[in-house]
Design an enzyme around this catalytic site. Structure first.
Site, PDB file in Angstrom:
ATOM      1  N   ASP A 203       0.849  -1.196   0.000  1.00 24.34           N
ATOM      2  CA  ASP A 203       0.000   0.000   0.000  1.00 24.34           C
ATOM      3  C   ASP A 203       0.882   1.244   0.000  1.00 24.34           C
ATOM      4  O   ASP A 203       1.879   1.319   0.732  1.00 24.34           O
ATOM      5  CB  ASP A 203      -0.905   0.006   1.238  1.00 24.34           C
ATOM      6  CG  ASP A 203      -1.906   1.149   1.196  1.00 24.34           C
ATOM      7  OD1 ASP A 203      -2.951   0.982   0.545  1.00 24.34           O
ATOM      8  OD2 ASP A 203      -1.632   2.191   1.813  1.00 24.34           O
ATOM      9  N   ILE A 204       0.533   2.221  -0.853  1.00 27.31           N
ATOM     10  CA  ILE A 204       1.282   3.480  -0.899  1.00 27.31           C
ATOM     11  C   ILE A 204       0.849   4.332   0.296  1.00 27.31           C
ATOM     12  O   ILE A 204      -0.337   4.612   0.470  1.00 27.31           O
ATOM     13  CB  ILE A 204       1.026   4.230  -2.215  1.00 27.31           C
ATOM     14  CG1 ILE A 204       1.420   3.358  -3.418  1.00 27.31           C
ATOM     15  CG2 ILE A 204       1.799   5.552  -2.244  1.00 27.31           C
ATOM     16  CD1 ILE A 204       1.069   3.968  -4.764  1.00 27.31           C
ATOM     17  N   GLU A 246      -4.655   2.278  -4.460  1.00 32.60           N
ATOM     18  CA  GLU A 246      -3.208   2.402  -4.289  1.00 32.60           C
ATOM     19  C   GLU A 246      -2.593   1.106  -3.749  1.00 32.60           C
ATOM     20  O   GLU A 246      -1.457   1.110  -3.285  1.00 32.60           O
ATOM     21  CB  GLU A 246      -2.873   3.560  -3.345  1.00 32.60           C
ATOM     22  CG  GLU A 246      -3.330   3.389  -1.908  1.00 32.60           C
ATOM     23  CD  GLU A 246      -4.734   3.915  -1.658  1.00 32.60           C
ATOM     24  OE1 GLU A 246      -5.009   4.317  -0.516  1.00 32.60           O
ATOM     25  OE2 GLU A 246      -5.558   3.938  -2.599  1.00 32.60           O
TER      26      GLU A 246
END
Length: 331
Positions: A203-204, A246
């Site tokens: 996950d960003i 994301e």
């Protein structure tokens, strides 16, 4: 012949490998206005025009000999009045009493559809060309070559369409559907051979802040760049996909927990060290290594719990689910 088959709501014709009619049901005879003796022991192609003979030879025989069956072949047969009757033909090779037969079911078409008209025009052109020229063999070879070329083109187009259907348009990575199918396949292999298998959910960090501050256009650039980093660091056999938003996922065959953690750490540093317009971007990673009792849903749930722990511990972290168990952590 069984009475139910004899009066089935569709035509039935069984032919030898040489094309001679061995059996036919009453429904087909009624459709076409023939008597039994008009059809049995006669060549099936006697009811076809020249153009339909070409279709039969170039499509029906090659496919039924190669695959053992043919589905939804559009063909026209001449009835007892010489009229052309359209059918959809399904065929299957069948061995009976040591002899092979080609069993065909014919459903008469009650309505014309657009492509049927196009086929009719093409058939007329083929038939006209066939009768106008004496070089029938050369012409037939030309038709075969064209069919092979079209089949090659169709296979290439289908391959491209399949790739597009499995690809995320923005990042160029595989999409969620492909990932889920691949995970199921890899888990089956793991259950068979017990060779280690690990899974990442990535996950960003603070991605919403990127969109809110820099706009969705730059957000898309960030997604593309992160995808490129993941793809660059993946080795042969590993699957990288965009899971949604994301989030990204990776499937790592032949990878145990320690090797998975080392690989995830390399990914984390690569993203952290990348030259970002915003000055800094990081990722958090959750890892799970398959166990004998695991299914796809359980792997994803545990990897997601490990990812949640990475987020809770300050982001820009790598967490393996097994470490959570050792720490007594409860997501």
């Amino acid at each position: 012949m069984d009475e139910r088959l004899n009066y089935a709501p569709c035509g039935y014709v069984s032919i030898t490998l040489e094309g001679m009619v061995a059996e036919v049901n009453q429904t087909f005879l009624d459709m076409m206005g023939y008597r039994l003796e008009d059809v049995v022991q006669k060549h099936f192609e006697a009811m076809m025009s020249t153009a339909n003979k070409l279709i039969f030879h170039s499509y029906f025989y090659p496919h039924i000999n190669l695959d053992g069956h043919v589905e939804e072949l559009f063909i026209r047969l001449k009835n007892s009045q010489g009229e052309s009757v359209p059918f959809i033909l399904n065929g299957r090779k069948f061995e009976r009493e040591g002899q092979e037969r080609l069993d065909c079911v014919l459903v008469q078409m009650g309505k014309r559809i657009d492509y049927e008209m196009e086929l009719r025009m093409a058939n007329k052109q083929i038939e006209k060309a066939y009768w106008e020229k004496d070089q029938a063999l050369a012409e037939l070879q030309q038709i075969h070559a064209e069919i092979e070329r079209k089949q090659t083109e169709l296979m290439e187009i289908n391959a491209v369409l399949l790739e597009l259907s499995n690809t995320d348009k923005l990042t160029g990575l595989k999409n969620r559907r492909f990932f889920q199918e691949k995970l199921e396949e890899q888990l089956m292999q793991y259950n068979h051979n017990r060779i280690p298998l690990s899974l990442f959910i990535i996950d960003i960090d603070h991605f919403k802040r990127v969109n809110d501050t820099w706009g969705h256009g730059y957000g898309d650039e960030v997604l593309f760049d992160v995808a490129s980093i993941l793809k660059t660091h993946a080795v042969e056999g590993e699957t990288v996909a965009r899971y949604g938003g994301e989030e990204f996922v990776m499937i790592l065959p032949e990878t145990d927990a320690e090797k998975a953690k080392a690989g995830a750490e390399r990914l984390r540093r690569a993203v952290q060290d990348f030259s970002w317009k915003t000055g800094s971007m990081t990722i958090s990673i959750g890892i799970i290594t398959a166990t004998p009792d695991a299914d796809e849903a359980m792997l994803l749930q545990k990897a997601d719990e490990a990812l949640y722990a990475s987020k809770q511990n300050g982001r820009n972290q790598v967490t393996h689910y097994e470490d959570l168990k050792l720490q007594g952590y409860s997501p």
